[in-house]
Design a protein around this motif. Structure first.
Motif, PDB file in Angstrom:
ATOM      1  N   GLU A  10       3.276   7.461 -11.863  1.00 32.44           N
ATOM      2  CA  GLU A  10       2.404   7.458 -10.697  1.00 32.44           C
ATOM      3  C   GLU A  10       1.425   8.628 -10.707  1.00 32.44           C
ATOM      4  OE1 GLU A  10       4.579   7.326  -7.079  1.00 32.44           O
ATOM      5  OE2 GLU A  10       4.632   5.172  -7.118  1.00 32.44           O
ATOM      6  N   ASP A  20       3.515   9.001   0.110  1.00 34.89           N
ATOM      7  CA  ASP A  20       3.401   8.533  -1.268  1.00 34.89           C
ATOM      8  C   ASP A  20       3.378   9.694  -2.258  1.00 34.89           C
ATOM      9  OD1 ASP A  20       3.372   5.745  -0.748  1.00 34.89           O
ATOM     10  OD2 ASP A  20       1.306   5.898  -0.087  1.00 34.89           O
ATOM     11  N   THR A  23       7.011  11.096  -2.521  1.00 36.35           N
ATOM     12  CA  THR A  23       8.017  10.201  -3.108  1.00 36.35           C
ATOM     13  C   THR A  23       7.601   9.741  -4.498  1.00 36.35           C
ATOM     14  OG1 THR A  23       7.034   8.259  -2.012  1.00 36.35           O
ATOM     15  CG2 THR A  23       8.864   9.364  -0.874  1.00 36.35           C
ATOM     16  N   ALA A  24       6.584  10.370  -5.081  1.00 34.57           N
ATOM     17  CA  ALA A  24       6.137  10.001  -6.420  1.00 34.57           C
ATOM     18  C   ALA A  24       7.210  10.340  -7.449  1.00 34.57           C
ATOM     19  CB  ALA A  24       4.844  10.738  -6.761  1.00 34.57           C
ATOM     20  N   ALA A  54      13.992   6.527   0.269  1.00 41.55           N
ATOM     21  CA  ALA A  54      12.701   5.995  -0.151  1.00 41.55           C
ATOM     22  C   ALA A  54      12.334   6.457  -1.555  1.00 41.55           C
ATOM     23  CB  ALA A  54      11.618   6.412   0.848  1.00 41.55           C
ATOM     24  N   ARG A  58      11.706   3.947  -4.586  1.00 41.36           N
ATOM     25  CA  ARG A  58      10.486   3.869  -5.394  1.00 41.36           C
ATOM     26  C   ARG A  58      10.835   3.821  -6.886  1.00 41.36           C
ATOM     27  NH1 ARG A  58       5.298   4.490  -4.228  1.00 41.36           N
ATOM     28  NH2 ARG A  58       5.589   5.624  -2.257  1.00 41.36           N
ATOM     29  N   GLY A  61      12.015   0.433  -7.699  1.00 39.54           N
ATOM     30  CA  GLY A  61      10.907  -0.506  -7.681  1.00 39.54           C
ATOM     31  C   GLY A  61      10.114  -0.496  -8.973  1.00 39.54           C
ATOM     32  N   HIS A  62      10.061   0.653  -9.626  1.00 44.33           N
ATOM     33  CA  HIS A  62       9.419   0.733 -10.937  1.00 44.33           C
ATOM     34  C   HIS A  62      10.316   0.139 -12.026  1.00 44.33           C
ATOM     35  CE1 HIS A  62       5.752   2.960 -10.145  1.00 44.33           C
ATOM     36  NE2 HIS A  62       6.418   3.747  -9.322  1.00 44.33           N
ATOM     37  N   ASP A  68      10.178  -5.443  -4.212  1.00 42.78           N
ATOM     38  CA  ASP A  68      10.532  -4.988  -2.866  1.00 42.78           C
ATOM     39  C   ASP A  68      12.034  -4.825  -2.675  1.00 42.78           C
ATOM     40  OD1 ASP A  68       7.800  -5.218  -1.965  1.00 42.78           O
ATOM     41  OD2 ASP A  68       8.105  -7.401  -1.897  1.00 42.78           O
ATOM     42  N   LEU A 207       8.666   0.062   1.536  1.00 43.15           N
ATOM     43  CA  LEU A 207       9.276   1.308   1.091  1.00 43.15           C
ATOM     44  C   LEU A 207       9.420   2.308   2.229  1.00 43.15           C
ATOM     45  CD1 LEU A 207      10.316   2.594  -1.581  1.00 43.15           C
ATOM     46  CD2 LEU A 207       8.116   3.771  -1.687  1.00 43.15           C
ATOM     47  N   SER A 208       8.392   2.422   3.075  1.00 37.82           N
ATOM     48  CA  SER A 208       8.473   3.400   4.162  1.00 37.82           C
ATOM     49  C   SER A 208       9.519   3.024   5.205  1.00 37.82           C
ATOM     50  CB  SER A 208       7.102   3.587   4.818  1.00 37.82           C
ATOM     51  OG  SER A 208       6.725   2.459   5.580  1.00 37.82           O
TER      52      SER A 208
END
Length: 287
Positions: A10, A20, A23-24, A54, A58, A61-62, A68, A207-208
C-alpha cells in the motif's frame, strides 16, 4: 489478492486520511506484512482493539482472494503498544463465495523475541455479490437527533488516567441518556449509544466497521466503573456495505460477573440498515 500473486504494497498510494494511513501494511514476503501501530489510536493504557482488528483485517484482505470481511474473531493475547509490528497470515480454505484465513500480529520484546499480541480467524467474501432479500425484526436504536447529542468538546472531560489520543480521530456524539458517567452520575445501565464517524470525514466502509464496533466508551463506565476495560475476545459480523453518512452504534451489557462483561454491538447506517454486529468479552475495570 491471493497469496500466489502477492507482489504489491500500500505504500505507493497517496493516503489522505488517518485511518487508511495508520492501518497500512507493507508486504515483506508472501503472507507476511510489516505494520506500524500508531500512538494516535491509544486509549488509557493500550492501542484500541477495534483499530487493531481493522489492521489485521486489511492484511487478510490483501492475502485472501475475496475482498470483504464477513466474520472475524479475534483473541487479544497481550496488550499492544505503539510501534513496529509484523502480521503473519495463512489461508485456511478458499471456496467460490467465501475464503477463510487466519492471522497473528506480533511485536518485539526487549530481547528482540517476537510476542504474539492478537490471533484472528476470519471468513471473507464479496459484499456486493450478496442477494437483496432482507427479513429482519431488528430496528435502529432509539437515539436523540445528532444535533442534540454530546461530543468530546461539549462537556467536562472525565478524569480517567492514561491516553485519550483516539478521541481526536473519532467523531462520537453520545446520546444524552448515556453521558452520566462523564459528570460522575452513571445511570447504572449497561448501555452506550452514539452517532459515529471519523473526525477527518472519511466515509465508512466494510473495513472501518471493524473499528466502529469497539470505538465507543465501554458500557462499564455507565455501570459506575472507571478504567481500562481490556478486550479478551471480539467477534464481528459485517452484514452489508454501509451507505455514506454517520453511523448509529448501540452497545449493551446484560451481565457483569466474575470480573468479566459482554458487550453486544449493533451498527446502523444512514439508510437504516444493520451493517455490522459484534459481541466481545472484556475484563471489567479493576478500580
Amino acid at each position: 489478492m491471493s497469496t500466489s500473486t502477492e507482489t504489491s504494497t500500500e505504500t505507493h498510494a497517496v493516503v489522505t486520511n488517518e485511518f487508511d494511513r495508520d492501518t497500512a501494511v507493507t508486504l515483506r514476503e508472501p503472507g507476511v506484512y510489516d505494520a506500524d501501530l500508531s500512538a494516535g489510536w491509544t486509549i488509557i493504557h493500550a492501542v484500541n482493539g477495534g483499530y487493531l482488528l481493522a489492521l489485521l483485517g486489511r492484511a487478510l484482505g490483501h492475502h485472501l482472494p475475496h475482498p470483504d470481511p464477513f466474520t472475524i474473531s479475534a483473541h487479544y493475547l497481550t496488550p499492544s503498544v505503539p510501534g513496529p509490528a509484523v502480521i503473519r497470515t495463512e489461508t485456511v480454505r478458499t471456496g467460490r463465495t467465501l475464503s477463510t484465513g487466519q492471522a497473528s500480529l506480533f511485536q518485539y520484546a526487549e530481547d528482540g523475541t517476537e510476542v504474539e499480541r492478537i490471533r484472528v480467524l476470519a471468513s471473507y467474501g464479496d459484499l456486493d455479490a450478496l442477494p437483496d432479500d432482507v427479513r429482519t425484526s431488528a430496528t435502529p436504536p432509539a437515539m436523540a437527533p445528532i444535533e442534540n447529542c454530546f461530543g468530546a468538546s461539549d462537556g467536562p472531560t472525565p478524569q480517567i488516567p492514561g491516553s485519550s489520543a483516539i478521541t481526536e480521530r473519532l467523531d462520537i456524539r453520545l446520546d444524552p441518556a448515556c453521558v452520566g458517567w462523564a459528570i460522575g452520575a452513571p445511570s447504572g445501565k449497561g448501555e452506550m449509544r452514539a452517532w459515529f464517524g471519523l473526525a477527518d470525514g472519511r466515509e465508512p466502509d466494510a473495513l472501518s466497521l471493524l473499528l466502529t464496533v469497539d470505538a465507543l466508551p465501554p458500557t462499564s463506565f455507565e455501570l459506575g466503573l472507571k478504567g481500562w476495560t481490556p478486550t479478551v475476545e471480539l467477534t464481528t459480523h459485517v452484514r452489508c456495505r454501509p451507505a455514506p453518512g454517520p453511523l448509529r452504534v448501540s452497545i449493551t451489557t446484560r451481565n457483569l460477573a466474575g470480573g468479566f462483561l459482554e458487550e453486544d454491538a449493533e451498527v446502523w447506517d444512514s439508510a437504516d440498515r444493520l451493517v455490522a454486529q459484534s459481541r466481545q468479552l472484556a475484563r471489567a475495570p479493576r478500580g
